[in-house]
Scaffold this motif. Structure first.
Motif, PDB file in Angstrom:
ATOM      1  N   ASP A 144      34.241  25.033  58.259  1.00  0.00           N
ATOM      2  CA  ASP A 144      35.216  25.162  59.361  1.00  0.00           C
ATOM      3  C   ASP A 144      35.893  26.382  59.695  1.00  0.00           C
ATOM      4  O   ASP A 144      36.616  26.296  60.842  1.00  0.00           O
ATOM      5  CB  ASP A 144      36.371  24.064  59.158  1.00  0.00           C
ATOM      6  CG  ASP A 144      35.852  22.660  58.722  1.00  0.00           C
ATOM      7  OD1 ASP A 144      35.164  22.014  59.553  1.00  0.00           O
ATOM      8  OD2 ASP A 144      35.832  22.095  57.634  1.00  0.00           O
ATOM      9  N   TYR A 145      35.620  27.437  58.906  1.00  0.00           N
ATOM     10  CA  TYR A 145      36.581  28.862  59.091  1.00  0.00           C
ATOM     11  C   TYR A 145      35.481  29.902  58.810  1.00  0.00           C
ATOM     12  O   TYR A 145      34.795  29.762  58.289  1.00  0.00           O
ATOM     13  CB  TYR A 145      37.684  28.667  58.190  1.00  0.00           C
ATOM     14  CG  TYR A 145      38.607  27.656  58.295  1.00  0.00           C
ATOM     15  CD1 TYR A 145      39.583  27.393  59.440  1.00  0.00           C
ATOM     16  CD2 TYR A 145      38.543  26.398  57.404  1.00  0.00           C
ATOM     17  CE1 TYR A 145      40.316  26.328  59.460  1.00  0.00           C
ATOM     18  CE2 TYR A 145      39.425  25.707  57.544  1.00  0.00           C
ATOM     19  CZ  TYR A 145      40.344  25.522  58.599  1.00  0.00           C
ATOM     20  OH  TYR A 145      41.181  24.392  58.947  1.00  0.00           O
ATOM     21  N   ARG A 146      35.776  30.881  59.369  1.00  0.00           N
ATOM     22  CA  ARG A 146      35.172  32.116  59.014  1.00  0.00           C
ATOM     23  C   ARG A 146      35.718  32.782  57.935  1.00  0.00           C
ATOM     24  O   ARG A 146      36.842  33.054  57.850  1.00  0.00           O
ATOM     25  CB  ARG A 146      35.317  33.232  60.117  1.00  0.00           C
ATOM     26  CG  ARG A 146      34.595  34.585  59.992  1.00  0.00           C
ATOM     27  CD  ARG A 146      34.707  35.588  60.946  1.00  0.00           C
ATOM     28  NE  ARG A 146      34.129  36.830  60.496  1.00  0.00           N
ATOM     29  CZ  ARG A 146      34.140  37.940  61.484  1.00  0.00           C
ATOM     30  NH1 ARG A 146      34.774  37.864  62.672  1.00  0.00           N
ATOM     31  NH2 ARG A 146      33.361  38.967  60.900  1.00  0.00           N
ATOM     32  N   VAL A 147      35.018  32.944  56.665  1.00  0.00           N
ATOM     33  CA  VAL A 147      35.889  33.328  55.406  1.00  0.00           C
ATOM     34  C   VAL A 147      35.411  34.621  55.008  1.00  0.00           C
ATOM     35  O   VAL A 147      34.006  34.863  54.971  1.00  0.00           O
ATOM     36  CB  VAL A 147      35.286  32.062  54.307  1.00  0.00           C
ATOM     37  CG1 VAL A 147      35.945  32.453  53.075  1.00  0.00           C
ATOM     38  CG2 VAL A 147      35.617  30.744  54.919  1.00  0.00           C
ATOM     39  N   ILE A 148      36.210  35.625  54.761  1.00  0.00           N
ATOM     40  CA  ILE A 148      35.983  36.768  54.393  1.00  0.00           C
ATOM     41  C   ILE A 148      36.512  37.064  52.982  1.00  0.00           C
ATOM     42  O   ILE A 148      37.656  36.731  52.657  1.00  0.00           O
ATOM     43  CB  ILE A 148      36.570  37.910  55.441  1.00  0.00           C
ATOM     44  CG1 ILE A 148      36.035  37.645  56.611  1.00  0.00           C
ATOM     45  CG2 ILE A 148      36.567  39.266  54.981  1.00  0.00           C
ATOM     46  CD1 ILE A 148      37.077  37.489  57.788  1.00  0.00           C
ATOM     47  N   ALA A 149      35.604  37.512  51.896  1.00  0.00           N
ATOM     48  CA  ALA A 149      36.118  37.531  50.476  1.00  0.00           C
ATOM     49  C   ALA A 149      35.625  38.994  50.210  1.00  0.00           C
ATOM     50  O   ALA A 149      34.425  38.957  49.725  1.00  0.00           O
ATOM     51  CB  ALA A 149      35.588  36.379  49.792  1.00  0.00           C
ATOM     52  N   PRO A 150      36.428  39.978  50.161  1.00  0.00           N
ATOM     53  CA  PRO A 150      36.056  41.423  49.475  1.00  0.00           C
ATOM     54  C   PRO A 150      36.039  41.224  48.100  1.00  0.00           C
ATOM     55  O   PRO A 150      36.837  40.360  47.345  1.00  0.00           O
ATOM     56  CB  PRO A 150      37.107  42.025  50.156  1.00  0.00           C
ATOM     57  CG  PRO A 150      38.370  41.317  50.330  1.00  0.00           C
ATOM     58  CD  PRO A 150      37.839  39.768  50.582  1.00  0.00           C
ATOM     59  N   ASP A 151      35.365  42.461  47.828  1.00  0.00           N
ATOM     60  CA  ASP A 151      35.554  42.950  46.227  1.00  0.00           C
ATOM     61  C   ASP A 151      36.440  43.987  46.241  1.00  0.00           C
ATOM     62  O   ASP A 151      36.563  45.056  47.164  1.00  0.00           O
ATOM     63  CB  ASP A 151      34.319  43.398  45.758  1.00  0.00           C
ATOM     64  CG  ASP A 151      33.079  42.520  45.372  1.00  0.00           C
ATOM     65  OD1 ASP A 151      33.556  41.208  45.428  1.00  0.00           O
ATOM     66  OD2 ASP A 151      31.911  42.831  45.247  1.00  0.00           O
ATOM     67  N   LEU A 152      37.720  43.843  45.604  1.00  0.00           N
ATOM     68  CA  LEU A 152      38.632  44.987  45.863  1.00  0.00           C
ATOM     69  C   LEU A 152      38.128  46.170  44.848  1.00  0.00           C
ATOM     70  O   LEU A 152      37.125  46.132  44.207  1.00  0.00           O
ATOM     71  CB  LEU A 152      39.879  44.436  44.597  1.00  0.00           C
ATOM     72  CG  LEU A 152      40.634  43.288  45.018  1.00  0.00           C
ATOM     73  CD1 LEU A 152      41.761  42.731  44.495  1.00  0.00           C
ATOM     74  CD2 LEU A 152      41.236  43.167  46.600  1.00  0.00           C
ATOM     75  N   ARG A 153      38.846  47.256  45.333  1.00  0.00           N
ATOM     76  CA  ARG A 153      38.427  48.632  44.782  1.00  0.00           C
ATOM     77  C   ARG A 153      38.093  48.612  43.551  1.00  0.00           C
ATOM     78  O   ARG A 153      38.872  48.534  42.751  1.00  0.00           O
ATOM     79  CB  ARG A 153      39.094  49.786  45.268  1.00  0.00           C
ATOM     80  CG  ARG A 153      40.608  49.995  44.878  1.00  0.00           C
ATOM     81  CD  ARG A 153      41.385  51.116  44.845  1.00  0.00           C
ATOM     82  NE  ARG A 153      41.565  51.493  46.393  1.00  0.00           N
ATOM     83  CZ  ARG A 153      42.608  52.541  46.368  1.00  0.00           C
ATOM     84  NH1 ARG A 153      42.728  53.432  45.861  1.00  0.00           N
ATOM     85  NH2 ARG A 153      42.857  52.441  48.068  1.00  0.00           N
ATOM     86  N   GLY A 154      36.939  49.039  43.010  1.00  0.00           N
ATOM     87  CA  GLY A 154      36.633  49.205  41.626  1.00  0.00           C
ATOM     88  C   GLY A 154      36.095  48.016  40.798  1.00  0.00           C
ATOM     89  O   GLY A 154      35.910  47.821  39.815  1.00  0.00           O
ATOM     90  N   HIS A 155      35.967  46.802  41.809  1.00  0.00           N
ATOM     91  CA  HIS A 155      35.846  45.400  41.245  1.00  0.00           C
ATOM     92  C   HIS A 155      34.280  45.093  41.951  1.00  0.00           C
ATOM     93  O   HIS A 155      34.122  45.461  43.145  1.00  0.00           O
ATOM     94  CB  HIS A 155      36.658  44.386  41.654  1.00  0.00           C
ATOM     95  CG  HIS A 155      38.046  44.512  40.751  1.00  0.00           C
ATOM     96  ND1 HIS A 155      38.958  45.873  40.947  1.00  0.00           N
ATOM     97  CD2 HIS A 155      38.721  43.824  39.755  1.00  0.00           C
ATOM     98  CE1 HIS A 155      39.979  45.648  40.240  1.00  0.00           C
ATOM     99  NE2 HIS A 155      39.805  44.556  39.400  1.00  0.00           N
ATOM    100  N   GLY A 156      33.699  44.265  41.228  1.00  0.00           N
ATOM    101  CA  GLY A 156      32.418  43.833  41.985  1.00  0.00           C
ATOM    102  C   GLY A 156      31.549  44.905  42.248  1.00  0.00           C
ATOM    103  O   GLY A 156      31.453  45.567  41.471  1.00  0.00           O
ATOM    104  N   LYS A 157      31.100  44.866  43.707  1.00  0.00           N
ATOM    105  CA  LYS A 157      30.236  46.096  44.180  1.00  0.00           C
ATOM    106  C   LYS A 157      30.994  47.230  44.968  1.00  0.00           C
ATOM    107  O   LYS A 157      30.507  48.015  45.390  1.00  0.00           O
ATOM    108  CB  LYS A 157      29.230  45.398  44.925  1.00  0.00           C
ATOM    109  CG  LYS A 157      28.322  44.370  44.185  1.00  0.00           C
ATOM    110  CD  LYS A 157      27.583  44.849  43.205  1.00  0.00           C
ATOM    111  CE  LYS A 157      26.694  43.795  42.598  1.00  0.00           C
ATOM    112  NZ  LYS A 157      25.993  44.396  41.294  1.00  0.00           N
TER     113      LYS A 157
END
Length: 262
Positions: A47-60
């Motif tokens: 139903d929505y546009r979902v944006i999920a970032p990796d915070l700096r130094g986390h994930g990629k």
């Protein structure tokens, strides 16, 4: 779900961008990544546009320095939204992500339609909490980040949680955190100010979600302010990780809140 990358100058940020419609931003907690939301994104993206970032130094996502403030992490999100050409969003932050959301609401309120804290609080660390951050920083400087994550993650789930596979999943995600990223986040959390005034003076709808069995941030710390603009929701049988422990309840709470704000 395909991971995208944006070079924001201060950080090279990886993020998910799924679905269409009203934009929602999901910010993960300490030593997490966008993957914390892996059970939540597919449903919300219907139903929505979902944006999920990796915070700096986390994930990629990269990190250039280990000294930072929660406001710096908030600026990273502002830069990402500018990169995506998004003027207004609804932002939900889990734990550390909630501290960043509050900083964003404090300094960039014109970019928000509404916001929410998930297992988070507007209170700052007390003295014992700040000392604990310092001790954790020293462990990471000694090359013991894996040990920190192994000790931390089980405490994030409800006591005697039977969700061993999800605990292992959260550990696995945590191992992807860079030492500098973890230290940066710890410094930011240790020095964050009291932002209860941001909740009290909010001119927009606010969602506060707490876990009934959260050992890290009890419900009374999340529900620090009440008012007609604030929606409070308790996830039964959930600790600090509602996105894994009670994903259906969490999704329902976000969907209900989003419908109220439209």
């Amino acid at each position: 779900m395909k991971l995208k990358t944006a070079d924001l100058g201060t950080v090279r940020m990886s993020y998910m961008d799924e679905g269409k419609g009203e934009p929602i931003v999901l910010l993960h907690g300490f030593c997490g990544s966008h993957e914390y939301w892996e059970e939540v994104i597919p449903e919300l993206a219907k139903d929505y546009r979902v944006i999920a970032p990796d915070l700096r130094g986390h994930g990629k996502s990269s990190v250039r320095e280990s000294a930072c403030a929660v406001e710096d992490l908030s600026e990273d999100i502002k830069d990402l939204l500018q990169h995506l050409g998004l003027e207004k969003v609804t932002m939900f932050g889990h734990s550390l992500g909630g501290y960043i959301t509050l900083a964003f609401a404090d300094h960039q309120s014109n970019r928000l339609k509404a916001f929410g804290l998930i297992h988070s609080t507007a209170f700052p660390d007390d003295e014992a909490g700040r000392n604990g951050r310092d001790q954790t920083i020293e462990k990471i400087k000694d090359g013991r980040l894996k040990e920190v994550i192994d000790q931390l993650v089980p405490k994030l789930f409800a006591p005697a949680s039977a969700q061993k596979e999800k605990i292992e999943r959260a550990r696995e995600i945590g191992y992807g955190t860079l030492d500098e990223g973890a230290i940066c986040a710890l410094v930011a959390m240790k020095n964050r100010p009291n932002r209860n005034d941001v909740l009290q003076s909010s001119k927009m709808p606010v969602l506060l979600i707490a876990g009934e069995r959260d050992q890290v941030i009890p419900a009374e710390k999340t529900f620090s302010v009440s008012g007609e603009w604030i929606t409070q929701s308790v996830l039964t049988d959930s600790g600090h990780m509602g996105m894994y422990e009670s994903p259906c309840e969490l999704i329902r709470a976000i969907q209900t809140f989003m419908k109220k704000t439209q």
